[in-house]
Design a protein around this motif. Structure first.
Motif, PDB file in Angstrom:
ATOM      1  N   ALA A  45       0.182  17.289  12.234  1.00 23.55           N
ATOM      2  CA  ALA A  45       0.015  17.766  13.607  1.00 23.55           C
ATOM      3  C   ALA A  45      -1.267  17.205  14.191  1.00 23.55           C
ATOM      4  O   ALA A  45      -2.155  16.734  13.455  1.00 23.55           O
ATOM      5  N   ALA A  46      -1.387  17.236  15.507  1.00 18.56           N
ATOM      6  CA  ALA A  46      -2.593  16.719  16.158  1.00 18.56           C
ATOM      7  C   ALA A  46      -3.826  17.419  15.602  1.00 18.56           C
ATOM      8  O   ALA A  46      -3.887  18.645  15.541  1.00 18.56           O
ATOM      9  N   GLY A  47      -4.803  16.616  15.133  1.00 16.64           N
ATOM     10  CA  GLY A  47      -6.043  17.152  14.597  1.00 16.64           C
ATOM     11  C   GLY A  47      -6.027  17.412  13.109  1.00 16.64           C
ATOM     12  O   GLY A  47      -7.079  17.672  12.516  1.00 16.64           O
ATOM     13  N   ASP A  48      -4.855  17.341  12.457  1.00 11.29           N
ATOM     14  CA  ASP A  48      -4.765  17.647  11.027  1.00 11.29           C
ATOM     15  C   ASP A  48      -5.139  16.445  10.166  1.00 11.29           C
ATOM     16  O   ASP A  48      -5.040  15.287  10.592  1.00 11.29           O
ATOM     17  N   SER A  49      -5.560  16.748   8.925  1.00 12.35           N
ATOM     18  CA  SER A  49      -5.924  15.715   7.953  1.00 12.35           C
ATOM     19  C   SER A  49      -5.172  15.960   6.648  1.00 12.35           C
ATOM     20  O   SER A  49      -4.707  17.072   6.376  1.00 12.35           O
ATOM     21  N   VAL A  50      -5.071  14.916   5.839  1.00  8.36           N
ATOM     22  CA  VAL A  50      -4.481  15.038   4.515  1.00  8.36           C
ATOM     23  C   VAL A  50      -5.244  14.128   3.554  1.00  8.36           C
ATOM     24  O   VAL A  50      -5.607  13.001   3.896  1.00  8.36           O
ATOM     25  N   GLU A  51      -5.533  14.673   2.374  1.00  9.46           N
ATOM     26  CA  GLU A  51      -6.158  13.875   1.317  1.00  9.46           C
ATOM     27  C   GLU A  51      -5.045  13.299   0.445  1.00  9.46           C
ATOM     28  O   GLU A  51      -4.073  13.984   0.127  1.00  9.46           O
ATOM     29  N   THR A  52      -5.215  12.057   0.063  1.00 12.48           N
ATOM     30  CA  THR A  52      -4.198  11.424  -0.768  1.00 12.48           C
ATOM     31  C   THR A  52      -4.844  10.354  -1.632  1.00 12.48           C
ATOM     32  O   THR A  52      -6.066  10.148  -1.580  1.00 12.48           O
ATOM     33  N   GLU A  53      -4.024   9.703  -2.416  1.00 13.01           N
ATOM     34  CA  GLU A  53      -4.474   8.580  -3.236  1.00 13.01           C
ATOM     35  C   GLU A  53      -3.576   7.394  -2.911  1.00 13.01           C
ATOM     36  O   GLU A  53      -2.373   7.421  -3.184  1.00 13.01           O
ATOM     37  N   LEU A  54      -4.148   6.392  -2.283  1.00 13.55           N
ATOM     38  CA  LEU A  54      -3.390   5.187  -1.985  1.00 13.55           C
ATOM     39  C   LEU A  54      -3.186   4.383  -3.261  1.00 13.55           C
ATOM     40  O   LEU A  54      -4.071   4.332  -4.122  1.00 13.55           O
ATOM     41  N   GLY A  55      -2.025   3.760  -3.359  1.00 11.95           N
ATOM     42  CA  GLY A  55      -1.761   2.877  -4.491  1.00 11.95           C
ATOM     43  C   GLY A  55      -1.588   1.449  -4.005  1.00 11.95           C
ATOM     44  O   GLY A  55      -0.635   1.160  -3.268  1.00 11.95           O
ATOM     45  N   PHE A  56      -2.486   0.572  -4.374  1.00 16.46           N
ATOM     46  CA  PHE A  56      -2.390  -0.844  -3.998  1.00 16.46           C
ATOM     47  C   PHE A  56      -1.612  -1.564  -5.091  1.00 16.46           C
ATOM     48  O   PHE A  56      -2.106  -1.754  -6.200  1.00 16.46           O
ATOM     49  N   GLU A  57      -0.369  -1.919  -4.755  1.00 17.00           N
ATOM     50  CA  GLU A  57       0.540  -2.546  -5.716  1.00 17.00           C
ATOM     51  C   GLU A  57       0.416  -4.063  -5.602  1.00 17.00           C
ATOM     52  O   GLU A  57       0.835  -4.652  -4.610  1.00 17.00           O
ATOM     53  N   LEU A  58      -0.154  -4.684  -6.620  1.00 15.00           N
ATOM     54  CA  LEU A  58      -0.416  -6.124  -6.582  1.00 15.00           C
ATOM     55  C   LEU A  58       0.801  -6.892  -7.094  1.00 15.00           C
ATOM     56  O   LEU A  58       1.448  -6.473  -8.057  1.00 15.00           O
ATOM     57  N   PRO A  59       1.128  -8.029  -6.471  1.00 16.92           N
ATOM     58  CA  PRO A  59       2.257  -8.843  -6.950  1.00 16.92           C
ATOM     59  C   PRO A  59       1.947  -9.485  -8.290  1.00 16.92           C
ATOM     60  O   PRO A  59       0.782  -9.630  -8.680  1.00 16.92           O
ATOM     61  N   ALA A  60       3.003  -9.863  -8.998  1.00 16.52           N
ATOM     62  CA  ALA A  60       2.830 -10.444 -10.332  1.00 16.52           C
ATOM     63  C   ALA A  60       2.242 -11.847 -10.279  1.00 16.52           C
ATOM     64  O   ALA A  60       1.572 -12.291 -11.216  1.00 16.52           O
ATOM     65  N   VAL A 103       0.874  -1.172   0.000  1.00 16.05           N
ATOM     66  CA  VAL A 103       0.000   0.000   0.000  1.00 16.05           C
ATOM     67  C   VAL A 103       0.909   1.220   0.000  1.00 16.05           C
ATOM     68  O   VAL A 103       1.624   1.474   0.975  1.00 16.05           O
ATOM     69  N   LEU A 104       0.911   1.977  -1.083  1.00 14.96           N
ATOM     70  CA  LEU A 104       1.748   3.156  -1.217  1.00 14.96           C
ATOM     71  C   LEU A 104       0.931   4.398  -0.848  1.00 14.96           C
ATOM     72  O   LEU A 104      -0.207   4.551  -1.294  1.00 14.96           O
ATOM     73  N   PHE A 105       1.531   5.295  -0.051  1.00 10.39           N
ATOM     74  CA  PHE A 105       0.814   6.493   0.385  1.00 10.39           C
ATOM     75  C   PHE A 105       1.077   7.695  -0.526  1.00 10.39           C
ATOM     76  O   PHE A 105       0.558   8.788  -0.284  1.00 10.39           O
ATOM     77  N   ASN A 106       1.881   7.483  -1.543  1.00  6.92           N
ATOM     78  CA  ASN A 106       2.084   8.443  -2.624  1.00  6.92           C
ATOM     79  C   ASN A 106       2.327   9.867  -2.139  1.00  6.92           C
ATOM     80  O   ASN A 106       3.269  10.121  -1.413  1.00  6.92           O
ATOM     81  N   ALA A 107       1.466  10.843  -2.492  1.00  2.00           N
ATOM     82  CA  ALA A 107       1.720  12.258  -2.202  1.00  2.00           C
ATOM     83  C   ALA A 107       1.789  12.560  -0.709  1.00  2.00           C
ATOM     84  O   ALA A 107       2.440  13.516  -0.286  1.00  2.00           O
ATOM     85  N   ALA A 108       1.123  11.755   0.117  1.00  2.00           N
ATOM     86  CA  ALA A 108       1.116  12.003   1.567  1.00  2.00           C
ATOM     87  C   ALA A 108       2.330  11.413   2.270  1.00  2.00           C
ATOM     88  O   ALA A 108       2.572  11.719   3.442  1.00  2.00           O
ATOM     89  N   ALA A 109       3.089  10.573   1.589  1.00  3.86           N
ATOM     90  CA  ALA A 109       4.206   9.868   2.215  1.00  3.86           C
ATOM     91  C   ALA A 109       5.223  10.844   2.797  1.00  3.86           C
ATOM     92  O   ALA A 109       5.626  11.813   2.146  1.00  3.86           O
ATOM     93  N   GLY A 110       5.594  10.602   4.053  1.00  4.99           N
ATOM     94  CA  GLY A 110       6.603  11.410   4.702  1.00  4.99           C
ATOM     95  C   GLY A 110       6.098  12.688   5.345  1.00  4.99           C
ATOM     96  O   GLY A 110       6.852  13.384   6.027  1.00  4.99           O
ATOM     97  N   LYS A 111       4.836  13.033   5.153  1.00 10.02           N
ATOM     98  CA  LYS A 111       4.305  14.261   5.737  1.00 10.02           C
ATOM     99  C   LYS A 111       4.112  14.112   7.244  1.00 10.02           C
ATOM    100  O   LYS A 111       3.772  13.050   7.738  1.00 10.02           O
ATOM    101  N   GLN A 112       4.320  15.217   7.963  1.00 14.19           N
ATOM    102  CA  GLN A 112       4.096  15.257   9.402  1.00 14.19           C
ATOM    103  C   GLN A 112       2.720  15.874   9.653  1.00 14.19           C
ATOM    104  O   GLN A 112       2.490  17.034   9.326  1.00 14.19           O
TER     105      GLN A 112
END
Length: 264
Positions: free
Chosen positions: A197-212, A186-195
């Motif tokens: 703060a308490a109470g904050d939200s972030v919109e993102t697009e998860l990437g579900f990487e399926l094995p071959a 499960v990749l967190f893409n644009a939100a990855a690495g963001k901090q």
């Protein structure tokens, strides 16, 4: 006359949603003492409600549970306050503990995709704790094929049961090994690495990487963990899928020594 016992400080400990402790009361009057709540003032000027639920019979000394609720974003640390309990002003120490909690929506996922594909899913991540939360870059999915264990066991018994239980178990073990797949990511893409703060939200697009390596038309069940919470995932493999059969069966199974002996 009702009073807390001399000099006793009230200490309330917990996460911001509920901090609790005990207060000892002595009722010296001829009537029962009842206190549901009282005002609590902090040194920085806030006014809070101290819940007691106290009932002490005449002439009795008893403990009562005291509690207070704070803003869920209140950071860990000590808050000093004062409360009027009975007829006395008492010092109150509020010890706020660290609380980590993250909410991810949606809270469950149903994924359709081909082996090797990355399936995007919009999501919102919120920090419900009282300390910053660092969004990970990736989470691993622990998955297994739905009813795969039972199916393989029945196939193993049907294919090799006539040659003895050991032969069936050997085939079952081979099939289990052949059915293993790499963990989806499960990749967190644009939100990855963001901090957050308490109470904050972030919109993102998860990437579900399926094995071959996924079974054609296979259905896989599993979950991933984020912030201490588990999120269930169902993966349905779209056709065309992998050429691997759903239940891998070896072409032949060697007879066990017991089976060879019974034929001799």
């Amino acid at each position: 006359m009702a009073e807390t016992l001399s000099g006793e400080r009230i200490v309330l400990i917990g996460a911001p949603s509920l901090l609790s402790g005990l207060v000892r009361m002595s009722n010296r009057s001829a009537e029962a003492l009842k206190i549901k709540n009282t005002l609590l003032r902090t040194q920085d000027g806030r006014e809070l409600q101290l819940t007691l639920g106290l009932r002490v019979p005449p002439g009795v000394t008893a403990h009562a549970r005291a509690s207070v609720q704070l803003d869920p974003r209140t950071p860990p640390g000590d808050i000093r306050a004062e409360a009027i309990v009975g007829e006395e002003a008492r010092d109150v120490l509020i010890r706020v503990l660290e609380h980590r909690e993250v909410a991810l929506y949606p809270q469950s996922f149903r994924i359709h995709g081909r082996p090797g594909a990355q399936v995007p899913v919009p999501a919102v991540l919120t920090n419900l704790g009282n300390v910053p939360f660092s969004v990970p870059r990736v989470a691993l999915l622990a998955v297994s094929q739905a009813q795969g264990f039972e199916q393989m066991f029945h196939v193993a018994m049907a294919q090799a049961g006539s040659k003895g239980h050991q032969a069936a178990l050997d085939l079952f073990a081979q099939m289990l090994g052949a059915s293993e797949v790499d963990a989806p990511k499960v990749l967190f893409n644009a939100a990855a690495g963001k901090q957050l703060a308490a109470g904050d939200s972030v919109e993102t697009e998860l990437g579900f990487e399926l094995p071959a390596k996924l079974a054609r038309h296979g259905l896989y069940m599993g979950s991933f963990t984020l912030g201490g919470a588990q999120y269930p995932v169902e993966i349905e493999v779209d056709a065309p899928g992998s050429d691997e059969p759903v239940v891998p069966v070896p072409a032949s199974v060697p007879a066990t020594p017991a089976a060879r002996k019974s034929r001799s």
